[in-house]
Write an enzyme that holds these catalytic residues in place. Structure first.
Site, PDB file in Angstrom:
ATOM      1  N   SER A  24      23.458 -28.984  -7.396  1.00 59.72           N
ATOM      2  CA  SER A  24      23.074 -27.581  -7.747  1.00 59.72           C
ATOM      3  C   SER A  24      22.394 -27.604  -9.387  1.00 59.72           C
ATOM      4  CB  SER A  24      23.750 -26.435  -7.469  1.00 59.72           C
ATOM      5  OG  SER A  24      24.436 -26.313  -6.289  1.00 59.72           O
ATOM      6  N   TYR A  26      28.292 -29.927   6.757  1.00 57.21           N
ATOM      7  CA  TYR A  26      26.783 -29.139   6.750  1.00 57.21           C
ATOM      8  C   TYR A  26      26.103 -29.059   8.120  1.00 57.21           C
ATOM      9  CZ  TYR A  26      27.019 -30.660   1.676  1.00 57.21           C
ATOM     10  OH  TYR A  26      27.297 -30.842   0.262  1.00 57.21           O
ATOM     11  N   GLY A  82      20.886 -24.187 -10.442  1.00 56.80           N
ATOM     12  CA  GLY A  82      21.526 -23.007 -10.263  1.00 56.80           C
ATOM     13  C   GLY A  82      21.420 -22.270  -8.996  1.00 56.80           C
TER      14      GLY A  82
END
Length: 347
Positions: free
Chosen positions: A206, A60, A209
């Site tokens: 997630s 990241y 979504g």
């Protein structure tokens, strides 16, 4: 706002907040990196609310998200649990490969420790399975890191059921991180049962979504936001079909007197109980507080069924990644047999 309760993640002893915070979007993939000072405030506010489980990875940024998280928790290390990951290796030309060879595992851990500014990583994941290195070899090196006190618990991300079993036979796996939401359900037939059988916690990433359930609009995303080009269910006709499903969820949320995102997050929380800890990401205080509020949304069996009928897994249009990216996930990636290992590096 009530503080977040603590739960056991898996059966190996790791205790974390019942809701975690995914930090990826603060530094990468979802448009430009956010202001460090603002993100430090958000992380500290999360701790004030009782969120103590923070998720990052060396990819990241790359690397900058670990540095950011390290700054935020510098003087409260004893109050938080840090999870980070390794596997994505970049060469001098910027080309990315997945590595799980012992040399890379160890070097990655040392790098993460330094960037985070900690002596020990609470939960260390293999981010993706290296399809050239037997998972027994990778986990064997991770086991050494535990024995040396550099890592407390180990996990896997996007690993198949068979690879989870093979890894767990080498050293107990504490958690498996995997995408799980009303929109992504395939893992329920294979991955979830194996984790429950082996006493492995599940960390859904997630769970909203990639923001779609929370109301993220594709047209408002930054040009460098990977969702614009790399998440098929955000694209074209798929998006329009999925909006219809979202309207059904919104209607149920109205009846439950909560937001659509809180309802969807509550579904993930209860679906995975008692040893599942979702890690929704956000860069906004209001969204963080709303996510914590989802812990107070209680769903009956009738509610759960209604939600699952409103969003049948087979009706979700598009896939969660492009075909190229899906090749490294549990749906396609498999570790080679241990007998194939010659001791050579994967890269």
């Amino acid at each position: 706002m009530a503080t977040v309760p603590r739960v056991k993640l898996g059966s190996q002893g790791l205790e974390v907040s019942a809701l975690g915070l995914g930090c990826m979007g603060m530094s990468a993939f979802y448009g430009p990196a956010k202001d460090d000072a603002d993100m430090v405030k958000l992380i500290r506010h999360a701790v004030d609310l009782g969120v103590t489980f923070f998720d990052t990875a060396d990819m990241y940024g790359p690397y900058t998200n670990e540095v950011l998280l390290g700054k935020a928790i510098k003087d409260i290390r004893d109050k938080v649990q840090i999870a980070t990951k390794f596997a994505f290796s970049r060469d001098a030309n910027g080309n990315v490969s997945i590595r799980g060879d012992p040399e890379y595992v160890r070097a990655s851990c040392e790098g993460s420790l330094k960037r985070l500014g900690v002596d020990c990583i609470d939960l260390y994941y293999q981010h993706r399975v290296d399809q050239r290195v037997p998972i027994e070899i990778t986990v064997g090196e991770m086991k050494k890191l535990v024995e040396e006190g550099k890592v407390k618990y180990i996990g896997l991300s996007e690993a198949s059921a068979s690879d989870i079993r093979r890894a767990h036979a080498v050293h107990p796996i504490t958690a498996v991180q995997i995408e799980w939401s009303l929109w992504v359900r395939e893992l329920e037939s294979d991955i979830i049962p194996v984790c429950r059988e082996l006493g492995i916690g599940v960390v859904p990433y997630s769970p909203l979504g990639r923001g779609f359930i929370a109301g993220t609009k594709i047209e408002e995303l930054a040009n460098d936001d990977f969702r614009k080009v790399a998440v098929p269910f955000f694209q074209g006709d798929n998006l329009e079909k999925n909006k219809l499903l979202l309207e059904r969820v919104a209607k149920i949320a109205e009846e439950k007197k909560c937001s659509t995102s809180q309802l969807a997050l509550a579904w993930v929380i209860q679906k995975g109980a008692p040893t599942s800890v979702p890690i929704p990401g956000t860069t906004k205080i209001a969204n963080l507080e709303a996510n914590v509020g989802a812990l107070g949304v209680k769903l009956t069996e009738v509610d759960m069924k209604a939600l699952e009928e409103a969003v049948p897994a087979t009706d979700v249009a598009g896939t969660r990644y492009t075909a190229a990216s899906l090749r490294s996930t549990w749906q396609n990636a498999r570790s080679p047999p241990l007998s194939s290992w010659t001791g050579s590096a994967s890269a």
